[in-house]
Design a protein around this motif. Structure first.
Motif, short mmCIF file in Angstrom:
data_model
loop_
_atom_site.label_atom_id
_atom_site.label_comp_id
_atom_site.label_asym_id
_atom_site.label_seq_id
_atom_site.Cartn_x
_atom_site.Cartn_y
_atom_site.Cartn_z
N PRO B 250 0.78 -1.26 0.13
CA PRO B 250 0.09 0.08 0.04
C PRO B 250 0.85 1.12 0.11
N ASN B 254 2.04 2.50 5.23
CA ASN B 254 1.61 1.24 5.68
C ASN B 254 2.22 0.73 6.90
N VAL B 302 -1.73 -5.85 0.33
CA VAL B 302 -2.99 -4.73 0.22
C VAL B 302 -4.15 -5.81 0.39
N ASP B 305 -10.14 -5.41 -0.10
CA ASP B 305 -11.24 -4.14 -0.45
C ASP B 305 -10.43 -3.27 -1.23
N PHE B 306 -8.99 -3.23 -1.14
CA PHE B 306 -8.48 -2.01 -1.91
C PHE B 306 -7.81 -2.52 -3.24
N PRO B 309 -10.71 -1.01 -7.80
CA PRO B 309 -11.61 -0.13 -7.41
C PRO B 309 -12.70 -0.14 -8.49
N ARG B 313 -13.65 -1.65 -3.44
CA ARG B 313 -14.12 -0.28 -2.87
C ARG B 313 -13.48 0.86 -3.89
N ASP B 315 -13.28 3.63 -3.94
CA ASP B 315 -12.45 5.06 -3.42
C ASP B 315 -11.00 4.82 -3.37
N SER B 316 -10.58 3.30 -3.53
CA SER B 316 -9.37 3.16 -3.23
C SER B 316 -8.37 3.52 -4.28
N LEU B 318 -5.27 2.63 -3.87
CA LEU B 318 -4.04 1.78 -3.54
C LEU B 318 -4.16 0.54 -4.72
N GLY B 319 -5.10 0.59 -5.41
CA GLY B 319 -5.16 -0.58 -6.01
C GLY B 319 -5.14 -0.54 -7.51
#
Lengths: 313, 500
Positions: B250, B254, B302, B305-306, B309, B313, B315-316, B318-319
């Motif tokens: 991430p 992190n 990671v 969830d991330f 996107p 999620r 709004d991530s 990181l992905g």
């Protein structure tokens, strides 16, 4: 290698070099204001230190007056000055953390150790002898970082990107000193020989750590046009513009060979190297030192952008 | 279904009979198993050389070495971030210089149990995302799976190479007697801590070469080669013979970033962030100084969830948009697989003995801590009656946060926790307070026993399961404390598996 890793290495090197350049500027200013001749002078050395560092607007926004306290605080520590020495080390270390795997242990030690030690210097208390200690600490940090890179890094693209960062930044720093001080270097008969000017020339040499080198190269007393020659055209002098471009061009060619492909940055670097190789100091004075430096700063910046576009984005 | 849950209902009197003695408040329980000293005061064989050394070594020398170790840790930048503590963004985990020792015989037994457990977990996850035989057999309540936040419907019917979902597992175990190890928690998502296992050993080798000369300590440094072999073995079928592996982090903020960079460095693979990768034509590429380069295996640190996107999620940042499409096309392997969290929450945990039996047809070699699921009314009323004796945990909690340790909590804490528990019982499980074993630890007043746990790391590749001897021992530095989490004042120790 990852473009982001290369970008981080390049900027890490730039920040370390910038911290060193700032330390030299502070050193030179501190020495110059200690001269009795300077007391009656019209120019304020602390003001020109801020100008050389290229952060006049930021400084003006915070302080009314440039003196030892305000300038040291701003150039060395101020969090709102993105190019303060503290910020250089902070951002440098952050870049180093992000590319920890591309650094050797020795390089990481150098920057991480310095970052930890930096917190021992407090903004309000760093003057006089403490300022001298601080300046040596920063110079030693960049020496250690640069030295450990030179001694321990594999000679691959990572090494080349960190060299390119140092050289672009160094060329920029030298040109800025000339940009601010060009007037004392002009070979007008009226200006030559004044005691104040003499100390200005010496101060310029000190701000690029070339006080001793000068005498080894010219075996002459300090003359303004020779100071200009040393900083611009002399290839023996590692901080001269010509030396920076000799190496920039070489390392960019190495990189092109490493990747088997040439681009815009190779062409730009070679172009500037040719200009500097063919130039003579008389001609530069003739057509205007200030204009020459101004143009160099623009071109150097253009090369930086070309490297970013070609490799780092 | 009811009869199933009845089978792991443990009567508290039975629990005591199983030597799951409750700890007494505010002190090391006399019932706690001391790994160095037998009840009669004699030194157990594994510790005899170490005990001699501890007696012969001056307290000041120990303290000096401890500071030296701390200095090395700080110098090489092994720090961890504690979320929500602005001023202490980078902290050191306290390192205890006294090693924790297990015998090779004990280790063999433990590692067999770990291998069995992780095999069962992999079979279980595969089943959950394909035929769901365990649900059809009525062994697990369906809602525990389908309502589980970690369940990923995107994984239904998804093929993963060699049916391996959990390549890297961290299984937390505690010891309660010479013979008994209990699994406290299975970490099957992105377990961390292995860099500490490796660095602790490096530092011990540097500071105490004389101790290693006296002990036959099994090495752990081969973990890196084992990890790389594991990752390469699960490369997609479409990958070249030398697949490209990358470690996805991430980023520097992190808490485990140090570990990510440490592992990438040792593995010799690129440490990438989401922005370094992109997906084109269902293939993952990384941006390099020479243009795009294909990536075959991503050791991702990671969370699900991330990751992408477009699927999880939105709004991530990181992905990598499109990563799941490449994954579903079988062009990239993610280690661990997506959706493995369905195996490691604390409600599923209570069914682990059934899961082992169901998939492997074997009796579990490692004990499970008896667990009351507060979602079930009779369990809840039992737990509410005995709050001061129990440990109550959030089903999805981690890091030692959001839990109640009854025996060491005051009345006010217990009552406010009771309200939380009643408000949402399904969110909690309860367990008896285990008497965690103790190890000699350097504290202010000298050497004293402190409670420890152990996180061994289990690697599952296409060819076999690999476990390096040892793991990360965490120690609760506060006297009497049972919380070993680094975010809550826990420390770490080197863990030695020795041949006697």
């Amino acid at each position: 290698m990852l473009a982001r890793t290369a970008d981080n290495l390049y900027w890490l090197a730039r920040y370390m070099e910038r911290a060193d350049a700032l330390a030299c500027i502070l050193d030179a200013a501190q020495r110059l204001v200690a001269m009795p001749q300077a007391t009656g002078a019209t120019t304020n050395e602390w003001e020109s230190a801020v100008a050389t560092a290229g952060c006049v607007p930021g400084f003006r926004a915070k302080y009314d007056k440039a003196d030892a306290r305000t300038v040291v605080e701003f150039l060395a520590f101020a969090p709102e000055n993105p190019a303060s020495i503290r910020n250089c080390l902070d951002i440098g270390r952050q870049n180093a953390r992000a590319v920890r795997t591309a650094l050797t242990g020795e390089m990481w030690d150098a920057i991480n150790g310095a970052w930890l030690e930096l917190h021992n210097f407090k903004p309000g208390k760093t003057h006089g002898e403490e300022l001298s200690r601080f300046i040596s600490f920063i110079k030693e940090t960049s020496l250690r970082f640069d030295g450990s890179a030179f001694r321990t890094m594999l000679r691959n693209d990572a090494y080349l990107f960190s060299r390119l960062g140092i050289l672009i930044e160094r060329a920029d720093a030298t040109a800025r000193i000339l940009d601010v001080k060009y007037h004392v270097l002009l070979p007008e008969p009226a200006r030559v020989g004044g005691p104040l000017d003499y100390f200005q020339w010496v101060s310029i040499l000190r701000s690029v750590s070339a006080r001793t080198s000068y005498h080894w190269v010219y075996r002459d007393s300090v003359k303004p046009w020779l100071v200009a020659d040393l900083l611009i055209l002399n290839r023996q002098m590692p901080r001269s513009l010509a030396s920076c471009y000799e190496n920039l061009s070489r390392y960019l060619d190495d990189l092109a060979q490493f990747y088997g492909r040439q681009g815009n940055s190779q062409r730009l670097a070679r172009g500037m190297l040719t200009t500097l190789s063919n130039a003579k100091m008389e001609d530069i004075f003739q057509s205007g030192l200030h204009e020459f430096i101004g143009k160099f700063l623009v071109e150097n910046n253009r090369l930086g952008n070309a490297i970013t576009e070609q490799y780092l984005a | 279904m009811e009869s199933q849950s009845d089978s792991i209902w443990i009567d508290p009197t039975l629990a005591v009979g199983m030597e799951l003695a409750l700890t007494r408040p505010s002190n090391v329980s006399p019932a706690a198993f001391d790994e160095m000293r037998a009840p009669d005061g004699s030194i157990r064989p594994a510790y005899s050389a170490l005990a001699g050394w501890l007696t012969a070594t001056d307290q000041d020398v120990l303290e000096y070495r401890r500071r030296e170790a701390e200095f090395i840790f700080r110098r090489i930048g092994i720090t961890f971030a504690v979320y929500g503590e602005a001023e202490a963004q980078e902290r050191l985990i306290p390192f205890d210089i006294i090693p924790r020792i297990l015998t090779a015989v004990e280790w063999v037994k433990l590692s067999r149990g770990l291998e069995q457990r992780v095999k069962a977990i992999n079979a279980y996850i595969r089943d959950i995302y394909s035929k769901r035989e365990i649900l059809r057999a009525g062994l697990l309540p369906e809602d525990l799976v389908y309502q589980n936040e970690a369940f990923r419907p995107e994984m239904n019917g998804q093929q993963v190479p060699h049916d391996i979902y959990v390549m890297i597992a961290g299984i937390d175990v505690v010891r309660t007697s010479p013979e008994e190890f209990f699994v406290l928690e299975d970490n099957t998502r992105v377990p961390s801590g292995v860099s500490y296992m490796l660095e602790n050993r490096e530092i011990m080798l540097r500071l105490f070469p004389e101790l290693f000369a006296e002990h036959m300590v099994a090495p752990v440094e081969n973990y890196i080669d084992d990890l790389l072999a594991t990752l390469i073995s699960v490369a997609p079928a479409t990958a070249p013979r030398e697949p490209t592996v990358a470690l996805l982090t991430p980023g520097i903020y992190n808490s485990a970033y140090y570990e990510h960079s440490f592992l990438a460095d040792k593995l010799g693979v690129e440490l990438v962030e989401g922005r370094d990768l992109f997906v084109k034509g269902s293939v993952v590429y990384m941006r390099t100084t020479e243009g795009p380069k294909r990536v075959d295996v991503i050791y991702r640190r990671v969370d699900d969830d991330f990751l992408d996107p477009l699927v999880f999620r939105p709004d991530s940042v990181l992905g990598i948009p499109g990563l799941m499409s490449a994954y579903q096309a079988g062009n990239v392997t993610l280690a661990n697989a997506v959706g493995t969290g369905v195996a490691d929450d604390k409600a599923i945990y209570s069914y682990m003995p059934e899961i082992v039996k169901f998939y492997l047809g074997e009796e579990p070699l490692l004990n499970n801590v008896p667990t009351w699921r507060c979602r079930e009314p009779e369990h809840l009323s039992y737990v509410l009656e005995r709050l001061p004796e129990l440990v109550v945990k959030e089903v999805h909690g981690s890091g030692g946060y959001g839990m109640l340790i009854g025996p060491t909590s005051d009345r006010k804490t217990i009552e406010s926790f009771r309200a939380k528990l009643k408000h949402n019982p399904a969110n909690f499980i309860a367990q008896p307070t285990l008497a965690l074993s103790t190890c000699p630890t350097l504290v202010e007043k000298g050497v004293a026993p402190r409670h420890v746990d152990l996180r061994p790391f289990v690697l599952t590749g296409q060819d076999r399961v690999r476990i390096v001897p040892g793991g990360l021992t965490r120690v609760a530095l506060k006297e009497g404390s049972l919380v070993v989490n680094s975010s809550q004042g826990g420390g770490i120790k080197d863990t030695w598996v020795v041949d006697l």
